[in-house]
Design an enzyme around this catalytic site. Sequence first.
Site, mmCIF file in Angstrom:
data_model
loop_
_atom_site.group_PDB
_atom_site.id
_atom_site.type_symbol
_atom_site.label_atom_id
_atom_site.label_comp_id
_atom_site.label_asym_id
_atom_site.label_seq_id
_atom_site.Cartn_x
_atom_site.Cartn_y
_atom_site.Cartn_z
ATOM 1 N N THR A 1 48.512 52.253 60.840
ATOM 2 C CA THR A 1 47.187 51.661 60.715
ATOM 3 C C THR A 1 46.085 52.629 61.039
ATOM 4 O O THR A 1 46.303 53.630 61.704
ATOM 5 C CB THR A 1 47.148 50.515 61.754
ATOM 6 O OG1 THR A 1 47.709 49.383 61.168
ATOM 7 C CG2 THR A 1 45.763 50.182 62.198
ATOM 8 N N ASP B 1 41.934 49.032 58.229
ATOM 9 C CA ASP B 1 42.458 49.067 56.865
ATOM 10 C C ASP B 1 43.313 47.814 56.679
ATOM 11 O O ASP B 1 43.356 46.960 57.562
ATOM 12 C CB ASP B 1 43.273 50.344 56.647
ATOM 13 C CG ASP B 1 44.599 50.293 57.362
ATOM 14 O OD1 ASP B 1 45.641 50.499 56.710
ATOM 15 O OD2 ASP B 1 44.609 50.027 58.579
ATOM 16 N N ARG C 1 46.735 47.790 55.232
ATOM 17 C CA ARG C 1 48.103 48.047 54.789
ATOM 18 C C ARG C 1 49.092 47.801 55.917
ATOM 19 O O ARG C 1 48.906 48.299 57.025
ATOM 20 C CB ARG C 1 48.234 49.495 54.315
ATOM 21 C CG ARG C 1 49.659 49.912 53.960
ATOM 22 C CD ARG C 1 49.728 51.333 53.468
ATOM 23 N NE ARG C 1 49.117 51.475 52.142
ATOM 24 C CZ ARG C 1 49.114 52.611 51.450
ATOM 25 N NH1 ARG C 1 49.654 53.687 51.948
ATOM 26 N NH2 ARG C 1 48.544 52.662 50.272
ATOM 27 N N LYS D 1 44.016 42.663 59.946
ATOM 28 C CA LYS D 1 44.286 43.272 61.247
ATOM 29 C C LYS D 1 43.210 42.973 62.264
ATOM 30 O O LYS D 1 43.345 43.374 63.423
ATOM 31 C CB LYS D 1 44.413 44.792 61.078
ATOM 32 C CG LYS D 1 45.541 45.140 60.146
ATOM 33 C CD LYS D 1 45.781 46.615 60.069
ATOM 34 C CE LYS D 1 46.734 46.888 58.932
ATOM 35 N NZ LYS D 1 46.969 48.295 58.707
ATOM 36 N N GLY E 1 50.246 48.857 65.715
ATOM 37 C CA GLY E 1 51.569 48.830 66.319
ATOM 38 C C GLY E 1 52.461 47.890 65.537
ATOM 39 O O GLY E 1 52.390 47.813 64.333
ATOM 40 N N SER F 1 48.036 54.946 63.552
ATOM 41 C CA SER F 1 48.564 56.235 63.102
ATOM 42 C C SER F 1 47.469 57.103 62.495
ATOM 43 O O SER F 1 47.576 58.317 62.452
ATOM 44 C CB SER F 1 49.687 56.019 62.103
ATOM 45 O OG SER F 1 49.223 55.184 61.073
ATOM 46 N N ASP G 1 46.174 59.519 56.180
ATOM 47 C CA ASP G 1 47.374 58.977 56.811
ATOM 48 C C ASP G 1 48.166 58.158 55.804
ATOM 49 O O ASP G 1 47.615 57.326 55.102
ATOM 50 C CB ASP G 1 46.974 58.118 58.019
ATOM 51 C CG ASP G 1 48.169 57.446 58.652
ATOM 52 O OD1 ASP G 1 48.066 56.262 58.982
ATOM 53 O OD2 ASP G 1 49.199 58.121 58.798
ATOM 54 N N SER H 1 48.232 54.193 56.348
ATOM 55 C CA SER H 1 47.026 53.370 56.181
ATOM 56 C C SER H 1 46.618 53.398 54.729
ATOM 57 O O SER H 1 46.798 54.411 54.036
ATOM 58 C CB SER H 1 45.868 53.934 57.006
ATOM 59 O OG SER H 1 46.282 54.192 58.303
#
Lengths: 277, 217
Positions: free
Chosen positions: A44, A60, A62, A76, A90, A172, A209, A212
Site C-alpha cells: 500500500t 491507493d 490496490r 483503505k 499491512g 510498502s 511501488d 500500490s
Amino acid sequence: MSLTPLVYSQWMGCSWDFGSINVALEGLLEGGQTKTPKPMKTGTTIAGLVCKEGVVLGADTRATSGEVVADKMCAKIHYISPNIYCCGAGTAADTEKTTDLLSSNLTIFSMNSGRNPRVVMAVNILQDMLFRYRGQIGASLILGGVDCSGNHLYTVGPYGSIDNVPYLAMGSGDLAALGILEDRFKPNMEMEEAKELVRDAIHSGIMSDLGSGNNIDICVITKQGVDYIRPYQESEYKDKRQKRYKYGPGTTSILTEKIVPLELEVVQETVQQMDTA
Amino acid sequence: MERHLMDSQIKGVSTGTTILAVTFNGGVIIGSDSRASIGGYYVSSKTINKLIQVHDRIFCCIAGSLADAQAVTKAAKFQISFHSIQMESPPLVKAAASVLKELCYNNKEELQAGFITAGWDRKKGPQVYTVALGGMLLSQPFTIGGSGSTYIYGYADAKYKPDMSKEECLQFATNALALAMGRDNVSGGVAHLVVITEEGVEHIVIPGDKLPKFHDE
C-alpha cells in the site's frame, strides 16, 4: 454508568498468550510441512498531513494476495467516528477488523458520555490492543481527525508504538511518498494545496511501488465535516471490459425435471402461551 | 515489498538512542536525542519524544523497543498517579523508579526496554535512577544510556563534577548529547533537555544544526 474504555489493557502481570499461540502454531505447521495460507496484504501507499483547516488523508486502492491484485477498488480509509478516519496498511483483514472494533467501541463511548471522541482516545485504545497482541496483528495505521483540541495526525505501528506527527506516509510505498512530502510540506497549508500534495505523494507511491496502484482516494476532515472523495483520481491504466458477463434466465436449458415430495409427520406439539398483558 | 529487519534484535520501531540524566546543585537535567529507527537503516521518526513526564516533577527517558517503552510508561504513569492520590502527596522519585522496575522485572521475558528516571522530591532532592533491561534498579549522581552512550563514557567520566551550577550542567549535557549523536548512527535529530527543580520544569529543545560542533569537517 461506566465510562471506562471497553478495551482496557490489563497486561500488567497477566498472560502474554495472545502472541505465543500464533508463534506456537507457526512452529507446528512448519514442522509438518504444511504452508499457512498467505493473508491478503494491502501492499500500500497511505499518507496524511495536517493543514490549516483540518487533516487530509490519502490512499491507493490496490489489495494484493501474493503476486495477484485481489481487489482493484479496495477502500483503505476506514471510518472510525464522524470526526476521525483511519488509513490502514499491512494485512487487509487485520486493518479492517481492528478499525471496525475501534469504531464500535468509540460509538458506545459517545453514546454513554454524550461527547464526540478525541483522536488521542482512539490512538490510546489502538495502542493498548496492538501491544497486547505483540505484533501478531499486522496493522500499520494512520489516524487523522479533528476534535475540540485541534487537528491531529498519529501513526500506530503493529507492535503498538505511536507518534504524533504533522505529515506521514506508510505502507510498502512509503519511502516514495515520503520523498514528495518531505520536499513540499509546509505547516499551515491551504486546503487545495494540501490535497494536491497528498495526491502527488500517493501517485509517487503508485508509480514506484509494485504493491500500490489503481485509484487514489482522498479524505478531508475539517471542523465542518468530512469530504470522502472516492476516487479522487482514477487510474490512467483502466482497461475496458470486452463483454457483459451477466447471463439472463434461459441461458441454460432444462433437460429433465424430477419432483420428490418430502413426507413429514408431526411427532410432538407444544403450545406456549405468550403473556401479552 | 517485504522489508527485512537486518541484525536488529528489536522488532518494530526501536529507539537506538542516547539518553542521559545529570544532577546539579538544586535540580536535575534529563536529556535525549529524537531519532527512532527500524532495523538500523531507516529513520522512522526524526522528532520522537523520549522524555516522558510520569508526574509533576518526575520524568523518565526511554530506550529500546518504542512499543514496549510506551506501554510500560503508560502503565507506570497510571500507577504513580494512583499512588500519589492514595498517599495524598507527590510521589518520591524512588517510588516512580520502583514502579518501572517492577514492570520491567516481572515481564522481563517479553519486554525490551530500558529507562532512566530522574526528578525532584521533597525528601531527597534531585535524584537519578537507572532501570536496566532485566529490571535492575540503580541510583547514581549521573547516568548515560542507549546505544550512543558507549561513545561518551570517557567524556562523561572526565567532565562530570558534583554540585555543578545549572548552566555548567546544561553545557555538560548538551556537549555529551552532541558528541554521542555525532558518532552513533542511530542517534540524531534534535536534542531534548528538561531541567527539573523545586520551582518547576523547563523544556529546552536544541535543533541539530545549533548543537556544539566538534571537528565536524
